[in-house]
Design a protein around this motif. Structure first.
Motif, PDB file in Angstrom:
ATOM      1  N   ALA A  40       0.951  -1.329  -0.036  1.00 13.07           N
ATOM      2  CA  ALA A  40      -0.004   0.085   0.074  1.00 13.07           C
ATOM      3  C   ALA A  40       0.925   1.306   0.026  1.00 13.07           C
ATOM      4  O   ALA A  40       1.969   1.217   0.345  1.00 13.07           O
ATOM      5  CB  ALA A  40      -0.993  -0.042   1.101  1.00 13.07           C
ATOM      6  N   PRO A  41       0.465   2.467  -0.301  1.00 20.80           N
ATOM      7  CA  PRO A  41       1.136   3.630  -0.479  1.00 20.80           C
ATOM      8  C   PRO A  41       1.647   4.059   0.816  1.00 20.80           C
ATOM      9  O   PRO A  41       0.940   3.739   1.886  1.00 20.80           O
ATOM     10  CB  PRO A  41       0.151   4.602  -0.926  1.00 20.80           C
ATOM     11  N   GLY A  42       2.801   4.036   1.083  1.00 19.82           N
ATOM     12  CA  GLY A  42       3.751   4.728   2.207  1.00 19.82           C
ATOM     13  C   GLY A  42       3.933   3.424   3.161  1.00 19.82           C
ATOM     14  O   GLY A  42       4.388   3.668   4.323  1.00 19.82           O
ATOM     15  N   LYS A  43       3.756   2.258   2.662  1.00 21.82           N
ATOM     16  CA  LYS A  43       3.899   1.145   3.685  1.00 21.82           C
ATOM     17  C   LYS A  43       4.718   0.213   3.081  1.00 21.82           C
ATOM     18  O   LYS A  43       5.039  -0.066   1.818  1.00 21.82           O
ATOM     19  CB  LYS A  43       2.508   0.544   3.916  1.00 21.82           C
ATOM     20  N   GLU A  44       5.276  -0.733   3.909  1.00 27.06           N
ATOM     21  CA  GLU A  44       6.347  -1.844   3.499  1.00 27.06           C
ATOM     22  C   GLU A  44       5.490  -2.773   2.749  1.00 27.06           C
ATOM     23  O   GLU A  44       4.291  -3.044   2.974  1.00 27.06           O
ATOM     24  CB  GLU A  44       7.044  -2.271   4.666  1.00 27.06           C
ATOM     25  N   ARG A  45       6.144  -3.629   2.004  1.00 26.52           N
ATOM     26  CA  ARG A  45       5.425  -4.770   1.197  1.00 26.52           C
ATOM     27  C   ARG A  45       5.169  -5.636   2.241  1.00 26.52           C
ATOM     28  O   ARG A  45       5.730  -6.052   3.253  1.00 26.52           O
ATOM     29  CB  ARG A  45       6.543  -5.406   0.259  1.00 26.52           C
ATOM     30  N   GLU A  46       3.797  -6.322   1.962  1.00 23.41           N
ATOM     31  CA  GLU A  46       3.309  -7.437   3.028  1.00 23.41           C
ATOM     32  C   GLU A  46       3.108  -8.613   2.596  1.00 23.41           C
ATOM     33  O   GLU A  46       2.608  -8.903   1.375  1.00 23.41           O
ATOM     34  CB  GLU A  46       2.121  -6.873   3.620  1.00 23.41           C
ATOM     35  N   PHE A  47       3.466  -9.754   3.194  1.00 25.61           N
ATOM     36  CA  PHE A  47       3.200 -10.981   2.549  1.00 25.61           C
ATOM     37  C   PHE A  47       1.631 -11.366   2.831  1.00 25.61           C
ATOM     38  O   PHE A  47       1.090 -11.012   3.605  1.00 25.61           O
ATOM     39  CB  PHE A  47       4.055 -12.205   3.652  1.00 25.61           C
ATOM     40  N   VAL A  48       1.092 -12.005   1.954  1.00 29.07           N
ATOM     41  CA  VAL A  48      -0.374 -12.439   1.586  1.00 29.07           C
ATOM     42  C   VAL A  48      -0.670 -13.637   1.807  1.00 29.07           C
ATOM     43  O   VAL A  48      -1.436 -14.345   2.439  1.00 29.07           O
ATOM     44  CB  VAL A  48      -0.962 -11.622   0.253  1.00 29.07           C
ATOM     45  N   ALA A  49      -0.092 -14.692   0.792  1.00 31.09           N
ATOM     46  CA  ALA A  49      -0.333 -15.939   0.569  1.00 31.09           C
ATOM     47  C   ALA A  49       0.911 -16.567   0.117  1.00 31.09           C
ATOM     48  O   ALA A  49       1.407 -16.127  -0.920  1.00 31.09           O
ATOM     49  CB  ALA A  49      -1.522 -16.179   0.310  1.00 31.09           C
ATOM     50  N   SER A  50       1.073 -17.978   0.119  1.00 35.29           N
ATOM     51  CA  SER A  50       2.040 -18.568  -0.573  1.00 35.29           C
ATOM     52  C   SER A  50       1.487 -20.075  -0.694  1.00 35.29           C
ATOM     53  O   SER A  50       0.568 -20.583   0.053  1.00 35.29           O
ATOM     54  CB  SER A  50       3.466 -18.817  -0.104  1.00 35.29           C
ATOM     55  N   ILE A  51       1.991 -20.807  -1.769  1.00 32.98           N
ATOM     56  CA  ILE A  51       1.797 -22.184  -2.184  1.00 32.98           C
ATOM     57  C   ILE A  51       2.794 -23.087  -2.682  1.00 32.98           C
ATOM     58  O   ILE A  51       3.406 -22.356  -3.534  1.00 32.98           O
ATOM     59  CB  ILE A  51       0.370 -22.164  -3.168  1.00 32.98           C
ATOM     60  N   ARG A  52       2.997 -24.078  -2.304  1.00 34.24           N
ATOM     61  CA  ARG A  52       3.750 -25.138  -2.901  1.00 34.24           C
ATOM     62  C   ARG A  52       3.272 -25.572  -3.974  1.00 34.24           C
ATOM     63  O   ARG A  52       2.326 -26.133  -3.951  1.00 34.24           O
ATOM     64  CB  ARG A  52       4.345 -25.889  -1.828  1.00 34.24           C
ATOM     65  N   TRP A  53       4.092 -25.711  -5.214  1.00 35.38           N
ATOM     66  CA  TRP A  53       3.667 -26.015  -6.353  1.00 35.38           C
ATOM     67  C   TRP A  53       3.351 -27.795  -6.505  1.00 35.38           C
ATOM     68  O   TRP A  53       2.504 -28.251  -6.927  1.00 35.38           O
ATOM     69  CB  TRP A  53       4.917 -26.075  -7.483  1.00 35.38           C
ATOM     70  N   SER A  54       4.274 -28.358  -5.494  1.00 38.03           N
ATOM     71  CA  SER A  54       4.131 -29.785  -5.641  1.00 38.03           C
ATOM     72  C   SER A  54       2.906 -30.482  -5.210  1.00 38.03           C
ATOM     73  O   SER A  54       2.190 -31.328  -5.646  1.00 38.03           O
ATOM     74  CB  SER A  54       5.455 -30.576  -4.960  1.00 38.03           C
ATOM     75  N   ASP A  55       2.388 -29.834  -3.686  1.00 39.70           N
ATOM     76  CA  ASP A  55       1.323 -30.538  -3.248  1.00 39.70           C
ATOM     77  C   ASP A  55       0.142 -29.679  -2.797  1.00 39.70           C
ATOM     78  O   ASP A  55      -0.836 -30.001  -2.249  1.00 39.70           O
ATOM     79  CB  ASP A  55       1.828 -31.216  -1.963  1.00 39.70           C
ATOM     80  N   GLY A  56       0.369 -28.282  -3.269  1.00 47.31           N
ATOM     81  CA  GLY A  56      -0.479 -27.272  -3.062  1.00 47.31           C
ATOM     82  C   GLY A  56      -0.627 -26.842  -1.561  1.00 47.31           C
ATOM     83  O   GLY A  56      -1.688 -26.091  -1.213  1.00 47.31           O
ATOM     84  N   ASP A  57       0.215 -27.119  -0.712  1.00 44.90           N
ATOM     85  CA  ASP A  57       0.338 -26.767   0.586  1.00 44.90           C
ATOM     86  C   ASP A  57       0.223 -25.102   0.858  1.00 44.90           C
ATOM     87  O   ASP A  57       0.977 -24.473  -0.068  1.00 44.90           O
ATOM     88  CB  ASP A  57       1.483 -27.378   1.520  1.00 44.90           C
ATOM     89  N   THR A  58      -0.342 -24.555   1.631  1.00 44.84           N
ATOM     90  CA  THR A  58      -0.450 -23.047   1.611  1.00 44.84           C
ATOM     91  C   THR A  58      -0.121 -22.686   2.857  1.00 44.84           C
ATOM     92  O   THR A  58      -0.143 -23.142   4.100  1.00 44.84           O
ATOM     93  CB  THR A  58      -1.967 -22.626   1.372  1.00 44.84           C
ATOM     94  N   TYR A  59       0.074 -21.262   2.920  1.00 45.77           N
ATOM     95  CA  TYR A  59       0.447 -20.427   4.174  1.00 45.77           C
ATOM     96  C   TYR A  59      -0.084 -19.179   4.026  1.00 45.77           C
ATOM     97  O   TYR A  59       0.001 -18.409   3.012  1.00 45.77           O
ATOM     98  CB  TYR A  59       1.995 -20.457   4.091  1.00 45.77           C
ATOM     99  N   TYR A  60      -0.766 -18.472   5.260  1.00 39.75           N
ATOM    100  CA  TYR A  60      -1.407 -17.318   5.375  1.00 39.75           C
ATOM    101  C   TYR A  60      -1.058 -16.510   6.466  1.00 39.75           C
ATOM    102  O   TYR A  60      -0.933 -17.170   7.449  1.00 39.75           O
ATOM    103  CB  TYR A  60      -2.699 -17.238   5.034  1.00 39.75           C
ATOM    104  N   PRO A  61      -0.747 -15.167   6.485  1.00 40.00           N
ATOM    105  CA  PRO A  61      -0.680 -14.309   7.791  1.00 40.00           C
ATOM    106  C   PRO A  61      -2.252 -14.210   8.290  1.00 40.00           C
ATOM    107  O   PRO A  61      -3.162 -14.537   7.513  1.00 40.00           O
ATOM    108  CB  PRO A  61      -0.321 -13.078   7.264  1.00 40.00           C
ATOM    109  N   ASP A  62      -2.321 -13.862   9.373  1.00 39.65           N
ATOM    110  CA  ASP A  62      -3.518 -13.807  10.121  1.00 39.65           C
ATOM    111  C   ASP A  62      -4.365 -12.709   9.676  1.00 39.65           C
ATOM    112  O   ASP A  62      -5.816 -12.957   9.643  1.00 39.65           O
ATOM    113  CB  ASP A  62      -3.078 -13.299  11.723  1.00 39.65           C
ATOM    114  N   SER A  63      -3.950 -11.900   9.145  1.00 42.32           N
ATOM    115  CA  SER A  63      -4.561 -10.618   8.386  1.00 42.32           C
ATOM    116  C   SER A  63      -5.391 -11.074   7.265  1.00 42.32           C
ATOM    117  O   SER A  63      -6.414 -10.429   7.000  1.00 42.32           O
ATOM    118  CB  SER A  63      -3.569  -9.559   7.835  1.00 42.32           C
ATOM    119  N   VAL A  64      -5.060 -12.041   6.695  1.00 42.08           N
ATOM    120  CA  VAL A  64      -6.027 -12.508   5.489  1.00 42.08           C
ATOM    121  C   VAL A  64      -6.574 -13.944   5.521  1.00 42.08           C
ATOM    122  O   VAL A  64      -7.346 -14.282   4.960  1.00 42.08           O
ATOM    123  CB  VAL A  64      -5.276 -12.305   4.060  1.00 42.08           C
ATOM    124  N   LYS A  65      -6.175 -14.725   6.525  1.00 39.04           N
ATOM    125  CA  LYS A  65      -6.541 -15.949   6.732  1.00 39.04           C
ATOM    126  C   LYS A  65      -8.199 -16.008   6.917  1.00 39.04           C
ATOM    127  O   LYS A  65      -8.684 -15.233   7.558  1.00 39.04           O
ATOM    128  CB  LYS A  65      -5.931 -16.569   8.112  1.00 39.04           C
TER     129      LYS A  65
END
Length: 123
Positions: A40-65
């Motif tokens: 967002a403007p004036g803010k640092e880059r924030e992690f939102v979600a990730s996924i592993r290609w092989s098995d679809g395992d995912t990871y989210y921060p609490d802000s979007v979970k």
């Protein structure tokens, strides 16, 4: 050469939904995982979600979970971010990223980036 191209951003009202797409091309065969980040403007880059290609395992921060869901289509070399119950504070440029590191849950290992797509949530 690697290309990550995001699409699907736009303007939506609070409570609405958007689905972002990230099409990957080039030498992507050694990608271990994909991620979405936002800035967002004036803010640092924030992690939102990730996924592993092989098995679809995912990871989210609490802000979007519970509101955001990352998924992938291996055949189409595409990663998606489904965003529901959007809030004005979700307004940001959203970036797709990739890593060839097995430490994919660490947000600092993503070293391939797209150009970003704007998401604006009005109140």
């Amino acid at each position: 050469q690697v290309h990550l191209v995001e699409s699907g951003g736009g303007l939506v009202q609070a409570g609405g939904s958007l689905r972002l797409s990230c099409l990957t091309s080039g030498r992507t065969f050694n990608f271990y995982a994909m991620g979405w980040f936002r800035q967002a403007p004036g803010k640092e880059r924030e992690f939102v979600a990730s996924i592993r290609w092989s098995d679809g395992d995912t990871y989210y921060p609490d802000s979007v979970k519970g509101r955001f869901t990352i998924s992938r289509d291996n055949a189409q070399n595409t990663v998606y971010l489904q965003m529901n119950s959007l809030k004005p504070e979700d307004t940001a440029v959203y970036y797709c990223a990739a890593t060839n590191s097995r430490l994919w849950y660490l947000t600092t290992v993503y070293n391939f980036w797209g150009q970003g797509t704007q998401v604006t949530v009005s109140s």
